[in-house]
Each structure stands twice: as C-alpha cells, then as structure tokens.
Motif scaffolding. Structure first.
Motif, PDB file in Angstrom:
ATOM      1  N   VAL A  64     -25.043  -3.625 -26.905  1.00 20.01           N
ATOM      2  CA  VAL A  64     -23.851  -3.568 -26.004  1.00 20.01           C
ATOM      3  C   VAL A  64     -23.790  -1.888 -26.147  1.00 20.01           C
ATOM      4  O   VAL A  64     -24.275  -1.139 -26.797  1.00 20.01           O
ATOM      5  CB  VAL A  64     -22.640  -3.991 -26.800  1.00 20.01           C
ATOM      6  CG1 VAL A  64     -22.503  -5.399 -26.760  1.00 20.01           C
ATOM      7  CG2 VAL A  64     -22.497  -3.452 -28.139  1.00 20.01           C
ATOM      8  N   LYS A  65     -22.844  -1.387 -25.126  1.00 16.45           N
ATOM      9  CA  LYS A  65     -22.470   0.130 -24.823  1.00 16.45           C
ATOM     10  C   LYS A  65     -21.224   0.182 -24.368  1.00 16.45           C
ATOM     11  O   LYS A  65     -20.893  -0.731 -23.537  1.00 16.45           O
ATOM     12  CB  LYS A  65     -23.587   0.728 -23.794  1.00 16.45           C
ATOM     13  CG  LYS A  65     -23.275   0.576 -22.381  1.00 16.45           C
ATOM     14  CD  LYS A  65     -24.336   1.246 -21.391  1.00 16.45           C
ATOM     15  CE  LYS A  65     -23.855   0.775 -19.950  1.00 16.45           C
ATOM     16  NZ  LYS A  65     -24.684   1.817 -19.120  1.00 16.45           N
ATOM     17  N   LEU A  66     -20.648   1.313 -24.666  1.00 20.07           N
ATOM     18  CA  LEU A  66     -18.909   1.511 -24.438  1.00 20.07           C
ATOM     19  C   LEU A  66     -19.176   1.784 -23.058  1.00 20.07           C
ATOM     20  O   LEU A  66     -19.795   2.797 -22.161  1.00 20.07           O
ATOM     21  CB  LEU A  66     -18.654   2.841 -25.167  1.00 20.07           C
ATOM     22  CG  LEU A  66     -17.157   3.150 -24.830  1.00 20.07           C
ATOM     23  CD1 LEU A  66     -16.041   2.191 -25.128  1.00 20.07           C
ATOM     24  CD2 LEU A  66     -16.963   4.448 -25.545  1.00 20.07           C
ATOM     25  N   LYS A  67     -18.193   1.150 -22.004  1.00 19.83           N
ATOM     26  CA  LYS A  67     -17.928   1.415 -20.769  1.00 19.83           C
ATOM     27  C   LYS A  67     -16.795   2.233 -20.474  1.00 19.83           C
ATOM     28  O   LYS A  67     -16.775   2.915 -19.448  1.00 19.83           O
ATOM     29  CB  LYS A  67     -17.953  -0.067 -20.059  1.00 19.83           C
ATOM     30  CG  LYS A  67     -18.176   0.010 -18.566  1.00 19.83           C
ATOM     31  CD  LYS A  67     -18.037  -1.322 -18.062  1.00 19.83           C
ATOM     32  CE  LYS A  67     -18.292  -1.391 -16.421  1.00 19.83           C
ATOM     33  NZ  LYS A  67     -18.534  -2.744 -16.063  1.00 19.83           N
ATOM     34  N   HIS A  68     -15.653   1.839 -21.049  1.00 18.63           N
ATOM     35  CA  HIS A  68     -14.412   2.446 -21.062  1.00 18.63           C
ATOM     36  C   HIS A  68     -13.550   2.282 -22.141  1.00 18.63           C
ATOM     37  O   HIS A  68     -13.516   1.079 -22.856  1.00 18.63           O
ATOM     38  CB  HIS A  68     -13.632   1.867 -19.541  1.00 18.63           C
ATOM     39  CG  HIS A  68     -12.353   2.640 -19.440  1.00 18.63           C
ATOM     40  ND1 HIS A  68     -12.155   3.754 -18.787  1.00 18.63           N
ATOM     41  CD2 HIS A  68     -10.984   1.893 -19.447  1.00 18.63           C
ATOM     42  CE1 HIS A  68     -11.045   4.127 -18.688  1.00 18.63           C
ATOM     43  NE2 HIS A  68     -10.361   3.218 -19.035  1.00 18.63           N
ATOM     44  N   PHE A  69     -12.463   3.229 -22.268  1.00 20.83           N
ATOM     45  CA  PHE A  69     -11.553   2.965 -23.407  1.00 20.83           C
ATOM     46  C   PHE A  69     -10.139   3.550 -22.957  1.00 20.83           C
ATOM     47  O   PHE A  69     -10.132   4.617 -22.010  1.00 20.83           O
ATOM     48  CB  PHE A  69     -11.977   3.783 -24.769  1.00 20.83           C
ATOM     49  CG  PHE A  69     -11.997   5.220 -24.728  1.00 20.83           C
ATOM     50  CD1 PHE A  69     -10.968   5.713 -25.229  1.00 20.83           C
ATOM     51  CD2 PHE A  69     -13.016   5.988 -24.346  1.00 20.83           C
ATOM     52  CE1 PHE A  69     -10.743   7.361 -25.009  1.00 20.83           C
ATOM     53  CE2 PHE A  69     -12.976   7.348 -24.407  1.00 20.83           C
ATOM     54  CZ  PHE A  69     -11.694   7.948 -24.750  1.00 20.83           C
ATOM     55  N   GLU A  70      -9.087   2.893 -23.593  1.00 24.16           N
ATOM     56  CA  GLU A  70      -7.708   3.354 -23.380  1.00 24.16           C
ATOM     57  C   GLU A  70      -7.004   3.605 -24.452  1.00 24.16           C
ATOM     58  O   GLU A  70      -7.155   2.673 -25.488  1.00 24.16           O
ATOM     59  CB  GLU A  70      -6.999   2.285 -22.321  1.00 24.16           C
ATOM     60  CG  GLU A  70      -5.965   2.808 -21.674  1.00 24.16           C
ATOM     61  CD  GLU A  70      -5.974   3.705 -20.629  1.00 24.16           C
ATOM     62  OE1 GLU A  70      -4.809   4.225 -20.266  1.00 24.16           O
ATOM     63  OE2 GLU A  70      -7.095   3.707 -19.925  1.00 24.16           O
TER      64      GLU A  70
END
Length: 468
Positions: free
Chosen positions: A42-48
C-alpha cells in the motif's frame, strides 16, 4: 482498491498496489512484517488532519456509531469520487452501507479487509512519516479518555461524588443533632424536668424552650403556634408546680443559644435531604425506586462510585456493609449473614423474619440490574425500577400467603372447615380437693418416730450384705 484509515489526529487514504497478494488471507500478515514490505503493498494517497480534539472526538464517535462524519464525507467526495470505478475497503459493514447509499460508492467488507487493516495499523509509523511515537501515545490517551466519557454519557449531572459527600454529611448531622438534643434536654431538665415528659418531639421541645426561656414565663406566654391546645394547658399547669431548681438568666441564655443551634441544624438537614433526593433521582432513578434514596446513596458511598457499584454482582450488593460479620462467620465456620445495608430497604423491613433472607436475595438481584442500567444505560426514566419493584412485591405477597396457608391448613390448599360436633361432657364438681388441711393430726407418738428411725438405720446394712 482504496482504503480509508482513521487515526487519532487524521484521516488518511491508502491505495493498494498489489491486489493479487491480498487474495491469500492466511499469509497476508507476512507482507506486513517490515515497513519495507508494507510499502510494497500500500502507499499513502491523501491525508486530512483534525483541527483539535473536539473535531477528532466527533469523527471517532460517528465512526463508532456507524455514521458518516462531515470530514470523511468531504474526503470521499474529493478523492475517491474521481476513481469511482475502484472499490473502497471498509472495516465496518454498517458504515459501508451508509457510504454506498449517500455517495453511491462501491464498498467491500470481508476477512481480507480485516487482515489488511490489522497489518496497516501494525506498520502505521513506517507508512506515515513525521509522527513521533511519544506524541502519538499522548494523543491516543487523550482521545481514549474523551471517547470513554462520551460512551458513558458523562456529564456534571451524573457526578456521584456529590451523593457520597451528601450522605456522609447527613449521617454526621444526625449524630450531632442527637448529642445536642440530649444535652439540651438534660440541661433544661434541671430547671423544668416535667417538660421533657409532656413534649416528646425534640424539635418542638427546643422551639418551646427558645420562645419561653424561664419556666415562670409559661403562664404568660402563648405557644399555641408550637403546641396543641391540650398539651399547652398541661405544660402551663406543670410549670406552676414544677420541682425543678432555679437557674440564673445567664444559664437560660446559654440553653436558648443551644436550642437555636438545634433548630438551625434541623432545618439544614431537611434541606440537605431534599437535595440528596433530587440528586439520586437524577443520577440513579431506578436504584432510588427500588431501595429508596438513603439506602441507595449508602450503597454508592460504600462502593466508592456508581460505576464501581455496577461492577459488583448481586451477592456482593446483598452483603455490602456486613463485611465484618461475613468474615467472622467464615473464620468461625458459622452461618454467614443474609443482608447488609439492603436490610434498611422498605421491602425487607415489611417482611416477616422468616422470609427476610429470600426477599433480600431477590431484591439484591433486581437492584444489581437497576444499578447497571443507571450507570451504563442512556435512558433516564425509572420505569425499569418500578417494574422490578412490582415483581419483588408480588413475590413477597406470595411468600406471605404461603405462610398463612401452612398455618391454617395444608401447604397446597387452604384449610377445610369440618362440620362442628359438640363433644363436651357434663362434669360433676369434686369437693374433696377444697380443703388443704390433712385429715390426720400431725402429732405423732414417740414410739412411731423411734420405729421409723430404726427402719432407716437397718436399710443400708441390708444393701451392703447384698453387695457382698
């Protein structure tokens, strides 16, 4: 396949790179043994990021209840909606249904998703950089406390510390009032001893002494607002012929000052009792209905808090307050006690001695249920307590009726009334038992006395001869 993961301080969106490896659920944990292996899956796509703890608490409570929060809705609209053809993995099936209904997104929930979530959480520090472990631990602890308070519906009205302090103060006031009243009666009794026998109520006694003072003032004083007319006449008549000693004006002033203290403490005690009653109805309404506000408050004070009391089983609730008697009975191998503080409940008090143990056991079982409902339930009504009290009262009535049946007849049915038959016989009076004087004179001749003494002396010799 996209995955939305919630963390203490943020929402973040991960994208699965190799979906083929997700098919092997049993060996999926091997792909998350190290951060390097996890980054290949998995890889990071977006964070809030959350702005403050309040926002994080609102988002977490919405997720716990299976609802879609505002922040999560914005993220899904912006990012995932662009890739509408892809699926969204969710750990909660209920939340997935809500997302599908409101945003028309395809959601998936399976054992594979559960294993994937577990692997992501184990390597969260490697997947998202820039999050120190110490700060994360502090944030987790703060949010966990806030979430626990929310789950228990924590509010200032639910603070049971006030009940513990109020019932302790009420007991102290009762002890002080008893000491003050006893001292007042004894002190004023030297001057007017007859007043204590005429007026039995302590508060009325103190009010009379406060208003009149010296006993010589009773004849000219009007105490009709304190005493009934008949008792007032008795007090005035007794004051005129009292056998008490004369006291100085300074002594009377000190006695009046003591009466003022008794009246003030009595008024404050009444006010404190009303306060305790209102707090008990707000915090534990079902417990109050079952055993009363005083017994309920003492149970809470003895356990330390309402939550601690809710953790106790029914058998412990039944014996709370009788710990010394219990351990003494266990040590000496005697019968253990059947009740503790619950003995003072009205339902146990109105039961006969034989059934007190049975009723206290049933009352403790129902009380334990109401305590847990008050401590952990969301509803604040007292309907459950009223229903359980009715069940205990019904059981009490059945036990009493069974006792009446056993006394009057057989155990299964009521006593049958047989046909009455008069079996009395006419008896004739015997006059021979009227006189208590002996028919023969008590005087005996000297020869008769000597003959009897000789017979008594011979008997032991015969007994010895027989033994030989």
């Amino acid at each position: 396949l996209n995955i939305v993961v919630w963390l203490v301080c943020l929402f973040f969106l991960l994208q699965v790179l190799n979906e083929k490896k997700l098919q092997e659920v049993d060996s999926l944990w091997k792909e998350f043994e190290t951060p390097e292996k996890a980054n290949k899956i998995v890889k990071l796509k977006h964070f809030e990021k959350f702005q403050d703890t309040t926002e994080a608490l609102a988002a977490s409570t919405a997720l716990v209840e299976g609802k879609l929060s505002k922040n999560l809705k914005k993220i899904l609209k912006k990012i995932v909606a662009k890739d509408a053809h892809e699926q969204l993995a969710v750990a909660d099936a209920k939340l997935g249904g809500v997302i599908k209904d409101k945003l028309n997104l395809s959601c998936i929930h399976s054992p594979m998703v559960t294993e994937l979530m577990r692997g992501i959480r184990s390597q969260i520090e490697g997947l998202i950089t820039g999050l120190p472990s110490r700060e994360m631990a502090a944030m987790c602890l703060g949010l966990a406390h806030s979430l626990s308070r929310y789950k228990l519906k924590f509010s200032p009205d639910k603070v049971d510390t006030m009940i513990i302090q109020a019932i302790s103060l009420l007991d102290d006031l009762d002890k002080e009032l008893n000491n003050y009243i006893m001292r007042c009666r004894e002190w004023y009794g030297w001057h007017f001893p007859e007043l204590g026998k005429i007026i039995t109520d302590n508060l009325t006694y103190c009010k009379c002494v406060q208003k009149v003072g010296d006993r010589s003032n009773f004849a000219s004083s009007d105490v009709s607002d304190i005493l009934p007319e008949e008792i007032e006449e008795d007090v005035k008549a007794a004051a005129e012929i009292s056998m008490g000693t004369e006291v100085s004006e300074e002594d009377i002033n000190n006695i009046i000052h003591l009466c003022d203290q008794v009246i003030e403490i009595s008024e404050y005690r009444t006010q404190l009792y009303d306060y305790l009653k209102n707090r008990m109805m707000a915090i534990a309404p079902n417990l109050t209905v079952m055993v009363g506000e005083l017994v309920g408050a003492r149970l809470i004070a003895h356990a330390g808090s309402l939550l601690n009391l809710a953790k106790h089983p029914a058998s412990t609730v039944q014996l709370l307050g009788a710990e010394k008697a219990l351990f003494r009975a266990l040590k000496t191998k005697r019968d253990t006690p059947k009740f503790g503080l619950i003995y003072h409940a009205s339902l146990v008090g109105q039961t006969n001695t034989k059934n007190k143990g049975k009723i206290s056991r049933m009352l403790a079982a129902k009380t334990a249920l109401t305590i847990r409902y008050d401590a952990l339930g969301e509803d604040t009504s007292a309907e459950m307590g009223a229903e359980n009290r009715l069940k205990v009262e019904t059981r009490l009535r059945l036990l009493e009726e069974r006792g009446i049946r056993r006394i009057s007849g057989t155990g299964k049915a009521l006593a049958r009334t047989d046909k009455y038959q008069n079996k009395s016989e006419v008896k004739i009076y015997d006059p021979s038992g009227d006189s208590t004087l002996p028919a023969v004179s008590k005087k005996r001749k000297i020869q008769e006395v000597e003959e009897q003494d000789a017979e008594v002396a011979v008997k032991p010799k015969k007994f010895k001869a027989e033994m030989k």
